[in-house]
Design a protein around this motif. Structure first.
Motif: not given
Length: 140
Positions: A49, A52-54, A78, A80, A83, A87
């Protein structure tokens, strides 16, 4: 309890496997085997995660393991921000090939969450009961 260990991983697919190996090697050096496979799988999911996303493009991720007061805490840092809402744990169908990572973490870990990291980014953490040093992994 042993000193916490951490390692930074480059932003490349091979880093997920290296993060798994780091976790297993660290747990073994501490003599903590009771949840090693569950921790290994959660590290894999969280590292994937993060990759790929963070993480922002060109940024890697950090994995930190600590053991104290009967628990092993795994953190994946990570770049980023998190939110503002928690999640979602996806309810993917049986044939879907992605989107189950946080569900796996929620089932295997004794706790998990997301925290802000300063100056930027986030920490996704999981916590496992440590068991006794030298114990055996749980059978599936």
């Amino acid at each position: 309890m042993p000193d916490a260990k951490q390692k930074f991983f480059d932003p490349r697919p091979e880093s997920v496997g290296l993060a798994r190996d780091f976790a297993v090697t660290t747990l073994s050096s501490w003599g903590l085997h009771s949840s090693a496979e569950d921790i290994r799988l959660c590290v894999s999911e969280l590292a994937s995660n993060a990759l790929v996303h963070g993480s922002d493009s060109g940024h890697g991720f950090l994995v930190r393991l600590a053991a104290d007061e009967g628990f092993v805490r795994v953190e994946v840092h990570d770049s980023r921000p998190r939110h503002r809402r928690e999640p979602e744990i996806s309810n993917k169908g049986e044939t879907d090939t992605a989107g189950r990572g946080l569900r796996i973490v929620a089932v295997l870990a004794d706790g998990w969450g997301v925290e802000d990291r300063r100056p930027c980014g986030k920490i996704v953490w999981t916590q496992f009961k440590a068991g006794q040093p030298g114990g055996q992994a749980r059978a599936c």
